[in-house]
Design a protein around this motif. Sequence first.
Motif, PDB file in Angstrom:
ATOM      1  N   PHE A  25       0.840  -1.190   0.000  1.00 23.04           N
ATOM      2  CA  PHE A  25       0.000   0.000   0.000  1.00 23.04           C
ATOM      3  C   PHE A  25       0.880   1.248   0.000  1.00 23.04           C
ATOM      4  O   PHE A  25       1.876   1.321   0.726  1.00 23.04           O
ATOM      5  N   VAL A  26       0.489   2.207  -0.824  1.00 26.15           N
ATOM      6  CA  VAL A  26       1.179   3.498  -0.891  1.00 26.15           C
ATOM      7  C   VAL A  26       0.142   4.586  -0.629  1.00 26.15           C
ATOM      8  O   VAL A  26      -0.818   4.742  -1.393  1.00 26.15           O
ATOM      9  N   PHE A  27       0.335   5.331   0.446  1.00 36.40           N
ATOM     10  CA  PHE A  27      -0.614   6.367   0.821  1.00 36.40           C
ATOM     11  C   PHE A  27      -0.004   7.753   0.623  1.00 36.40           C
ATOM     12  O   PHE A  27       1.205   7.890   0.397  1.00 36.40           O
ATOM     13  N   SER A  28      -0.849   8.765   0.730  1.00 39.89           N
ATOM     14  CA  SER A  28      -0.375  10.141   0.584  1.00 39.89           C
ATOM     15  C   SER A  28       0.691  10.416   1.642  1.00 39.89           C
ATOM     16  O   SER A  28       0.673   9.850   2.739  1.00 39.89           O
ATOM     17  N   GLY A  29       1.628  11.297   1.290  1.00 42.11           N
ATOM     18  CA  GLY A  29       2.744  11.562   2.187  1.00 42.11           C
ATOM     19  C   GLY A  29       3.813  10.501   2.097  1.00 42.11           C
ATOM     20  O   GLY A  29       4.686  10.405   2.964  1.00 42.11           O
ATOM     21  N   GLN A  30       3.737   9.674   1.016  1.00 38.83           N
ATOM     22  CA  GLN A  30       4.715   8.605   0.788  1.00 38.83           C
ATOM     23  C   GLN A  30       4.830   7.658   1.984  1.00 38.83           C
ATOM     24  O   GLN A  30       5.912   7.248   2.390  1.00 38.83           O
ATOM     25  N   GLN A  31       3.691   7.289   2.528  1.00 38.26           N
ATOM     26  CA  GLN A  31       3.658   6.279   3.580  1.00 38.26           C
ATOM     27  C   GLN A  31       3.474   4.914   2.916  1.00 38.26           C
ATOM     28  O   GLN A  31       2.536   4.720   2.144  1.00 38.26           O
ATOM     29  N   HIS A  32       4.370   3.983   3.233  1.00 38.28           N
ATOM     30  CA  HIS A  32       4.363   2.671   2.603  1.00 38.28           C
ATOM     31  C   HIS A  32       4.178   1.580   3.659  1.00 38.28           C
ATOM     32  O   HIS A  32       4.888   1.563   4.675  1.00 38.28           O
ATOM     33  N   PHE A  33       3.232   0.678   3.373  1.00 39.27           N
ATOM     34  CA  PHE A  33       2.994  -0.461   4.257  1.00 39.27           C
ATOM     35  C   PHE A  33       2.751  -1.703   3.407  1.00 39.27           C
ATOM     36  O   PHE A  33       2.263  -1.604   2.272  1.00 39.27           O
ATOM     37  N   TRP A  34       3.074  -2.868   3.969  1.00 40.77           N
ATOM     38  CA  TRP A  34       2.762  -4.096   3.248  1.00 40.77           C
ATOM     39  C   TRP A  34       2.268  -5.163   4.219  1.00 40.77           C
ATOM     40  O   TRP A  34       2.585  -5.146   5.412  1.00 40.77           O
ATOM     41  N   VAL A  35       1.443  -6.064   3.665  1.00 44.03           N
ATOM     42  CA  VAL A  35       0.834  -7.146   4.441  1.00 44.03           C
ATOM     43  C   VAL A  35       0.943  -8.433   3.643  1.00 44.03           C
ATOM     44  O   VAL A  35       0.687  -8.443   2.434  1.00 44.03           O
ATOM     45  N   ARG A  36       1.306  -9.506   4.314  1.00 47.17           N
ATOM     46  CA  ARG A  36       1.319 -10.831   3.676  1.00 47.17           C
ATOM     47  C   ARG A  36       0.073 -11.594   4.136  1.00 47.17           C
ATOM     48  O   ARG A  36      -0.063 -11.909   5.331  1.00 47.17           O
ATOM     49  N   ALA A  37      -0.834 -11.859   3.204  1.00 47.35           N
ATOM     50  CA  ALA A  37      -2.078 -12.548   3.534  1.00 47.35           C
ATOM     51  C   ALA A  37      -2.066 -13.961   2.936  1.00 47.35           C
ATOM     52  O   ALA A  37      -1.468 -14.183   1.880  1.00 47.35           O
ATOM     53  N   PRO A  38      -2.748 -14.905   3.581  1.00 50.49           N
ATOM     54  CA  PRO A  38      -3.468 -14.775   4.850  1.00 50.49           C
ATOM     55  C   PRO A  38      -2.627 -15.166   6.051  1.00 50.49           C
ATOM     56  O   PRO A  38      -3.156 -15.348   7.143  1.00 50.49           O
ATOM     57  N   ALA A  39      -1.309 -15.338   5.862  1.00 51.03           N
ATOM     58  CA  ALA A  39      -0.447 -15.825   6.939  1.00 51.03           C
ATOM     59  C   ALA A  39      -0.526 -14.956   8.186  1.00 51.03           C
ATOM     60  O   ALA A  39      -0.449 -15.444   9.310  1.00 51.03           O
ATOM     61  N   SER A  40      -0.682 -13.653   7.985  1.00 50.81           N
ATOM     62  CA  SER A  40      -0.686 -12.757   9.132  1.00 50.81           C
ATOM     63  C   SER A  40      -1.358 -11.453   8.753  1.00 50.81           C
ATOM     64  O   SER A  40      -1.307 -11.026   7.605  1.00 50.81           O
ATOM     65  N   ALA A  41      -1.998 -10.838   9.741  1.00 48.39           N
ATOM     66  CA  ALA A  41      -2.571  -9.501   9.537  1.00 48.39           C
ATOM     67  C   ALA A  41      -1.590  -8.436  10.016  1.00 48.39           C
ATOM     68  O   ALA A  41      -1.949  -7.264  10.107  1.00 48.39           O
ATOM     69  N   GLN A  42      -0.367  -8.845  10.305  1.00 45.90           N
ATOM     70  CA  GLN A  42       0.647  -7.895  10.768  1.00 45.90           C
ATOM     71  C   GLN A  42       1.000  -6.924   9.651  1.00 45.90           C
ATOM     72  O   GLN A  42       1.231  -7.320   8.515  1.00 45.90           O
ATOM     73  N   VAL A  43       1.044  -5.659   9.977  1.00 44.73           N
ATOM     74  CA  VAL A  43       1.329  -4.607   9.012  1.00 44.73           C
ATOM     75  C   VAL A  43       2.783  -4.176   9.159  1.00 44.73           C
ATOM     76  O   VAL A  43       3.239  -3.819  10.250  1.00 44.73           O
ATOM     77  N   HIS A  44       3.523  -4.216   8.053  1.00 44.58           N
ATOM     78  CA  HIS A  44       4.930  -3.834   8.053  1.00 44.58           C
ATOM     79  C   HIS A  44       5.088  -2.485   7.359  1.00 44.58           C
ATOM     80  O   HIS A  44       4.409  -2.201   6.365  1.00 44.58           O
ATOM     81  N   THR A  45       6.014  -1.685   7.835  1.00 45.63           N
ATOM     82  CA  THR A  45       6.297  -0.417   7.179  1.00 45.63           C
ATOM     83  C   THR A  45       7.331  -0.616   6.073  1.00 45.63           C
ATOM     84  O   THR A  45       8.108  -1.571   6.085  1.00 45.63           O
ATOM     85  N   GLY A  46       7.318   0.276   5.092  1.00 48.10           N
ATOM     86  CA  GLY A  46       8.289   0.232   4.008  1.00 48.10           C
ATOM     87  C   GLY A  46       7.777  -0.473   2.768  1.00 48.10           C
ATOM     88  O   GLY A  46       6.590  -0.803   2.650  1.00 48.10           O
ATOM     89  N   ARG A  47       8.678  -0.733   1.846  1.00 46.74           N
ATOM     90  CA  ARG A  47       8.345  -1.394   0.582  1.00 46.74           C
ATOM     91  C   ARG A  47       8.808  -2.847   0.601  1.00 46.74           C
ATOM     92  O   ARG A  47       9.889  -3.147   1.104  1.00 46.74           O
ATOM     93  N   HIS A  48       7.979  -3.711   0.043  1.00 50.41           N
ATOM     94  CA  HIS A  48       8.368  -5.115  -0.094  1.00 50.41           C
ATOM     95  C   HIS A  48       8.926  -5.318  -1.503  1.00 50.41           C
ATOM     96  O   HIS A  48       8.304  -4.907  -2.492  1.00 50.41           O
ATOM     97  N   PRO A  49      10.084  -5.967  -1.639  1.00 48.71           N
ATOM     98  CA  PRO A  49      10.700  -6.097  -2.973  1.00 48.71           C
ATOM     99  C   PRO A  49       9.971  -7.032  -3.918  1.00 48.71           C
ATOM    100  O   PRO A  49      10.199  -7.000  -5.124  1.00 48.71           O
ATOM    101  N   GLN A  50       9.074  -7.865  -3.388  1.00 47.11           N
ATOM    102  CA  GLN A  50       8.380  -8.835  -4.248  1.00 47.11           C
ATOM    103  C   GLN A  50       6.870  -8.791  -4.027  1.00 47.11           C
ATOM    104  O   GLN A  50       6.207  -9.824  -3.991  1.00 47.11           O
ATOM    105  N   ALA A  51       6.326  -7.606  -3.884  1.00 46.44           N
ATOM    106  CA  ALA A  51       4.882  -7.476  -3.682  1.00 46.44           C
ATOM    107  C   ALA A  51       4.118  -8.003  -4.894  1.00 46.44           C
ATOM    108  O   ALA A  51       4.530  -7.801  -6.042  1.00 46.44           O
ATOM    109  N   ASP A  52       3.012  -8.700  -4.623  1.00 43.83           N
ATOM    110  CA  ASP A  52       2.189  -9.217  -5.717  1.00 43.83           C
ATOM    111  C   ASP A  52       1.340  -8.125  -6.347  1.00 43.83           C
ATOM    112  O   ASP A  52       1.118  -8.119  -7.557  1.00 43.83           O
ATOM    113  N   VAL A  53       0.852  -7.218  -5.526  1.00 46.23           N
ATOM    114  CA  VAL A  53      -0.009  -6.158  -6.027  1.00 46.23           C
ATOM    115  C   VAL A  53       0.249  -4.903  -5.213  1.00 46.23           C
ATOM    116  O   VAL A  53       0.531  -4.973  -4.009  1.00 46.23           O
ATOM    117  N   THR A  54       0.208  -3.753  -5.880  1.00 43.75           N
ATOM    118  CA  THR A  54       0.419  -2.468  -5.215  1.00 43.75           C
ATOM    119  C   THR A  54      -0.835  -1.614  -5.379  1.00 43.75           C
ATOM    120  O   THR A  54      -1.340  -1.465  -6.495  1.00 43.75           O
TER     121      THR A  54
END
Length: 381
Positions: A25-54
Amino acid sequence: MLLQSALSSLFARANEVGVAGIFQFVFSGQQHFWVRAPASAQVHTGRHPQADVTIAMDTSVFLSIMRGKSDIEALFAQGQLKISGRLGLATLLPQLVNRALYGGGGERVEMDRRYPARPRFSEQLSASLDKHDVIERRAAQQISVHEFTNQYRAVGKPLVLSSALDDWPLAKMSVEQALEHFSDVQGISRHGQYADRAFLSEREFKAVKVVDFVAGMKHASQPTSDEPAAYMGNNQLPRQWMHLIRFPELFERSQYIAPRFWLGPVGTLTPLHRDDSDNLFAQVWGEKSILLAAPHHREALGSWATSPDGGLEGCDFNPGKPNWEDFPAARNVDFLHVRLGPGDLLFLPEGWFHQVSSLTMSLSINFWTHSVRVPGKDCFG
């Protein structure tokens, strides 16, 4: 923290929807978060190098979605939400939002898995209908809501109504005139061998403006039996066109789900399947050929479900390329052909299998409803 909490809520029940992948996810103010589903609902900050969808959008837009105040598909159509990567995975986002907002139960769903198709009450009704070789066609002005409800809807009997769109401004417009109302609207189109990968997230999708898609239809290559024409199928009708259509009066307005549009050149194809609710299918421009089979032919057609709770069902039997050795009982299926032209409205009851192909450049708009056949006095609910 508010964004992270909302993202965690969005993915908390991803296993119930069958979503599997890495979402960036990329939000206004260049805030970046990523989530790996369904393994976890934990939200990570930054960019993931192998994201499936942005997915990119303003922070306020996302929070509005998660408060139930904005519709994610409508925002995508208006360009307020950008998607890149595996669009097939992104098409599951509305289900994630609905589950996060409104809950719901059921067994865990695995993405792209086939589940056994369950019997439906509509199968009992169709097995008892008189055998018929054609679907009845009647003038829309000559049938009352009462007659429709009792003779067709309650017993799950298909019907074609002609001259049913006479009061639609859209039906009186040329393609060029209509596109003026679609100038900034984008949709998701299907490409490649999408018919052979029906209902799978790995199908090839593209995000494209409607006007660009229409322009591209003029230069599209000829469809083949292995690769049908590109299809902008099952997109939510944008607000720019809502005043150009009319909701059919055959159901109460509250029963209708937001209408969808289907746009494409000659040669588009939706393979044999069945839905989980009643459907009113309006043909605005062009012609389509629809092949129908009654609900009680479920086993003969090799039907399978996309969820353990049922719902949408595909078929392993392909009437265009019949494999009689694998499906010998399909020889006993009475397939019914319907040809729809401009102004026609098809009532397709829940449970009826259908395969749809375009004979010309075509625009269709359909209205799914909160209505299925159930045992009881009136046979529907």
